[in-house]
Scaffold this motif. Structure first.
Motif, PDB file in Angstrom:
ATOM      1  N   GLU A  47       0.998  -1.156   0.028  1.00 62.06           N
ATOM      2  CA  GLU A  47      -0.070  -0.058   0.059  1.00 62.06           C
ATOM      3  C   GLU A  47       0.952   1.281   0.192  1.00 62.06           C
ATOM      4  OE1 GLU A  47       0.181  -1.583   4.117  1.00 62.06           O
ATOM      5  OE2 GLU A  47      -0.516  -2.263   2.435  1.00 62.06           O
ATOM      6  N   GLU A  48       2.041   1.286   0.409  1.00 57.98           N
ATOM      7  CA  GLU A  48       2.974   2.462   0.405  1.00 57.98           C
ATOM      8  C   GLU A  48       3.709   2.355  -1.202  1.00 57.98           C
ATOM      9  OE1 GLU A  48       5.656   1.871   3.406  1.00 57.98           O
ATOM     10  OE2 GLU A  48       4.226   1.853   4.987  1.00 57.98           O
ATOM     11  N   THR A  49       3.506   1.347  -1.784  1.00 55.86           N
ATOM     12  CA  THR A  49       4.331   1.393  -3.179  1.00 55.86           C
ATOM     13  C   THR A  49       3.386   1.704  -4.265  1.00 55.86           C
ATOM     14  OG1 THR A  49       5.922  -0.164  -2.257  1.00 55.86           O
ATOM     15  CG2 THR A  49       6.039   0.395  -4.524  1.00 55.86           C
ATOM     16  N   PRO A  50       3.451   2.882  -4.916  1.00 51.79           N
ATOM     17  CA  PRO A  50       2.315   3.031  -6.123  1.00 51.79           C
ATOM     18  C   PRO A  50       2.675   2.053  -7.121  1.00 51.79           C
ATOM     19  CG  PRO A  50       4.343   4.862  -6.169  1.00 51.79           C
ATOM     20  CD  PRO A  50       4.384   3.941  -4.938  1.00 51.79           C
ATOM     21  N   PRO A  51       1.632   1.924  -7.979  1.00 52.51           N
ATOM     22  CA  PRO A  51       1.768   0.964  -9.047  1.00 52.51           C
ATOM     23  C   PRO A  51       2.773   1.572 -10.087  1.00 52.51           C
ATOM     24  CG  PRO A  51      -0.259   1.972  -9.083  1.00 52.51           C
ATOM     25  CD  PRO A  51       0.268   2.366  -7.666  1.00 52.51           C
ATOM     26  N   ILE A  52       3.223   0.704 -10.988  1.00 49.78           N
ATOM     27  CA  ILE A  52       4.064   1.039 -12.277  1.00 49.78           C
ATOM     28  C   ILE A  52       3.076   0.981 -13.425  1.00 49.78           C
ATOM     29  CG2 ILE A  52       5.656   0.401 -13.549  1.00 49.78           C
ATOM     30  CD1 ILE A  52       7.257  -0.939 -10.975  1.00 49.78           C
ATOM     31  N   TRP A  53       2.933   2.076 -14.037  1.00 54.08           N
ATOM     32  CA  TRP A  53       1.932   2.188 -15.382  1.00 54.08           C
ATOM     33  C   TRP A  53       2.614   1.819 -16.478  1.00 54.08           C
ATOM     34  CZ3 TRP A  53      -3.032   2.419 -14.703  1.00 54.08           C
ATOM     35  CH2 TRP A  53      -3.785   2.528 -13.404  1.00 54.08           C
ATOM     36  N   VAL A  54       2.279   0.674 -16.913  1.00 56.93           N
ATOM     37  CA  VAL A  54       3.103   0.235 -18.364  1.00 56.93           C
ATOM     38  C   VAL A  54       1.952   0.365 -19.558  1.00 56.93           C
ATOM     39  CG1 VAL A  54       4.187  -1.702 -19.317  1.00 56.93           C
ATOM     40  CG2 VAL A  54       4.130  -1.430 -16.879  1.00 56.93           C
ATOM     41  N   PRO A  55       2.444   1.131 -20.498  1.00 56.97           N
ATOM     42  CA  PRO A  55       1.650   0.997 -21.622  1.00 56.97           C
ATOM     43  C   PRO A  55       1.797  -0.106 -22.665  1.00 56.97           C
ATOM     44  CG  PRO A  55       3.466   2.645 -22.064  1.00 56.97           C
ATOM     45  CD  PRO A  55       3.729   1.862 -20.548  1.00 56.97           C
ATOM     46  N   ILE A  56       0.548  -0.728 -23.018  1.00 49.54           N
ATOM     47  CA  ILE A  56       0.378  -1.986 -23.712  1.00 49.54           C
ATOM     48  C   ILE A  56      -0.195  -1.678 -25.153  1.00 49.54           C
ATOM     49  CG2 ILE A  56      -0.672  -4.216 -23.596  1.00 49.54           C
ATOM     50  CD1 ILE A  56       1.226  -3.654 -21.275  1.00 49.54           C
ATOM     51  N   VAL A  57       0.142  -2.404 -25.905  1.00 49.93           N
ATOM     52  CA  VAL A  57      -0.292  -2.221 -27.486  1.00 49.93           C
ATOM     53  C   VAL A  57      -0.644  -3.716 -28.074  1.00 49.93           C
ATOM     54  CG1 VAL A  57       0.082  -1.622 -29.550  1.00 49.93           C
ATOM     55  CG2 VAL A  57       1.019  -0.157 -27.923  1.00 49.93           C
ATOM     56  N   LEU A  58      -1.819  -4.039 -28.414  1.00 48.03           N
ATOM     57  CA  LEU A  58      -2.132  -5.267 -29.259  1.00 48.03           C
ATOM     58  C   LEU A  58      -2.412  -4.761 -30.631  1.00 48.03           C
ATOM     59  CD1 LEU A  58      -3.909  -5.537 -26.056  1.00 48.03           C
ATOM     60  CD2 LEU A  58      -3.176  -7.847 -27.023  1.00 48.03           C
ATOM     61  N   PHE A  59      -1.778  -5.375 -31.651  1.00 47.45           N
ATOM     62  CA  PHE A  59      -1.988  -5.151 -32.967  1.00 47.45           C
ATOM     63  C   PHE A  59      -3.111  -6.355 -33.340  1.00 47.45           C
ATOM     64  CE2 PHE A  59       2.087  -3.178 -32.521  1.00 47.45           C
ATOM     65  CZ  PHE A  59       1.670  -2.015 -33.513  1.00 47.45           C
ATOM     66  N   ASP A  60      -3.613  -6.263 -34.521  1.00 51.80           N
ATOM     67  CA  ASP A  60      -4.719  -7.112 -35.074  1.00 51.80           C
ATOM     68  C   ASP A  60      -4.180  -8.463 -34.684  1.00 51.80           C
ATOM     69  OD1 ASP A  60      -7.269  -7.283 -36.633  1.00 51.80           O
ATOM     70  OD2 ASP A  60      -6.028  -8.330 -37.814  1.00 51.80           O
ATOM     71  N   GLY A  61      -5.619  -9.310 -34.359  1.00 45.55           N
ATOM     72  CA  GLY A  61      -5.364 -10.628 -34.114  1.00 45.55           C
ATOM     73  C   GLY A  61      -6.406 -10.822 -32.903  1.00 45.55           C
ATOM     74  N   GLN A  62      -6.411 -12.185 -32.588  1.00 44.52           N
ATOM     75  CA  GLN A  62      -7.418 -12.455 -31.543  1.00 44.52           C
ATOM     76  C   GLN A  62      -7.410 -11.918 -30.314  1.00 44.52           C
ATOM     77  OE1 GLN A  62      -7.622 -16.888 -30.919  1.00 44.52           O
ATOM     78  NE2 GLN A  62      -9.424 -16.649 -29.453  1.00 44.52           N
ATOM     79  N   PRO A  63      -6.219 -11.629 -29.657  1.00 42.18           N
ATOM     80  CA  PRO A  63      -5.858 -10.946 -28.512  1.00 42.18           C
ATOM     81  C   PRO A  63      -6.316  -9.651 -28.186  1.00 42.18           C
ATOM     82  CG  PRO A  63      -4.072 -12.203 -28.923  1.00 42.18           C
ATOM     83  CD  PRO A  63      -4.787 -12.417 -30.095  1.00 42.18           C
ATOM     84  N   ALA A  64      -6.134  -8.938 -29.568  1.00 41.95           N
ATOM     85  CA  ALA A  64      -6.668  -7.740 -29.514  1.00 41.95           C
ATOM     86  C   ALA A  64      -7.938  -7.441 -29.741  1.00 41.95           C
ATOM     87  CB  ALA A  64      -6.054  -6.942 -30.992  1.00 41.95           C
ATOM     88  N   ARG A  65      -8.658  -8.190 -30.380  1.00 42.99           N
ATOM     89  CA  ARG A  65     -10.078  -8.386 -30.544  1.00 42.99           C
ATOM     90  C   ARG A  65     -10.649  -8.566 -29.125  1.00 42.99           C
ATOM     91  NH1 ARG A  65     -11.444  -6.385 -35.463  1.00 42.99           N
ATOM     92  NH2 ARG A  65      -9.966  -7.042 -37.195  1.00 42.99           N
ATOM     93  N   PHE A  66     -10.288  -9.542 -28.588  1.00 44.48           N
ATOM     94  CA  PHE A  66     -10.678 -10.045 -27.084  1.00 44.48           C
ATOM     95  C   PHE A  66     -10.730  -8.898 -26.098  1.00 44.48           C
ATOM     96  CE2 PHE A  66      -9.839 -11.458 -22.893  1.00 44.48           C
ATOM     97  CZ  PHE A  66     -11.235 -12.201 -22.769  1.00 44.48           C
ATOM     98  N   ALA A  67      -9.612  -8.100 -26.376  1.00 43.60           N
ATOM     99  CA  ALA A  67      -9.166  -6.926 -25.599  1.00 43.60           C
ATOM    100  C   ALA A  67     -10.325  -5.883 -25.787  1.00 43.60           C
ATOM    101  CB  ALA A  67      -7.974  -6.452 -25.630  1.00 43.60           C
ATOM    102  N   ALA A  68     -10.618  -5.702 -27.178  1.00 37.82           N
ATOM    103  CA  ALA A  68     -11.520  -4.401 -27.376  1.00 37.82           C
ATOM    104  C   ALA A  68     -12.920  -4.727 -27.030  1.00 37.82           C
ATOM    105  CB  ALA A  68     -11.435  -4.274 -29.118  1.00 37.82           C
TER     106      ALA A  68
END
Length: 148
Positions: A47-68
């Motif tokens: 609780e004392e440590t803030p999260p690390i924000w990581v930018p994520i990119v998914l290009f066309d494909g099943q994982p990208a469509r699932f995420a959307a």
């Protein structure tokens, strides 16, 4: 070797953007972006440590469509992919560099919400046991074994 495995929560709903296919097909491809909050590895209390924000990119494909289609703010996900250094020049001529993860595999860890849970907060990360997390490579091996 450039390979990343992350588990974290989405900071906002995924942003999907269609883009034209370079293969001459009529169907547009999809690019999905979101920021993932991952816990910092530290000896201090979580609780004392803030999260690390990581930018994520998914290009066309099943994982990208699932995420959307299926991911929303606060969902807990496991993903794997590779680190990518994005470089561009802004309007003032300054060189900008930003690290991002290009995800190739994605798994939603947050259980499906029932209609009664509509609008309810997702369970806190502490309530998710380690037994719910299956390494993505292990999942792929099991799938291959079932097919043989």
């Amino acid at each position: 070797m450039n390979h990343v495995h992350l588990i974290g929560r989405l900071g906002a709903d995924p942003l999907s953007t269609p883009y034209a296919s370079d293969l001459g097909r009529d169907d547009p491809k999809i690019l999905v972006r979101f920021d993932l909050a991952v816990g910092a590895a530290s000896s201090r209390k979580a609780e004392e440590t803030p999260p690390i924000w990581v930018p994520i990119v998914l290009f066309d494909g099943q994982p990208a469509r699932f995420a959307a289609e299926h991911l929303t703010k606060g969902d807990l996900v496991a993903l794997s992919g590779r680190l990518d250094l994005r470089r561009w020049t802004d309007e003032d001529g300054r060189a900008i560099r930003r690290l991002q993860v290009i995800a190739s595999e994605l798994r939603k860890l947050t259980p499906r919400r029932s209609p009664d849970d509509e609008g309810a907060d997702p369970p806190p990360e502490d309530d998710i046991s380690a037994t719910n997390v299956v390494p993505l490579s292990h999942e792929r091996t099991q799938r291959r074994e079932r097919l043989q």
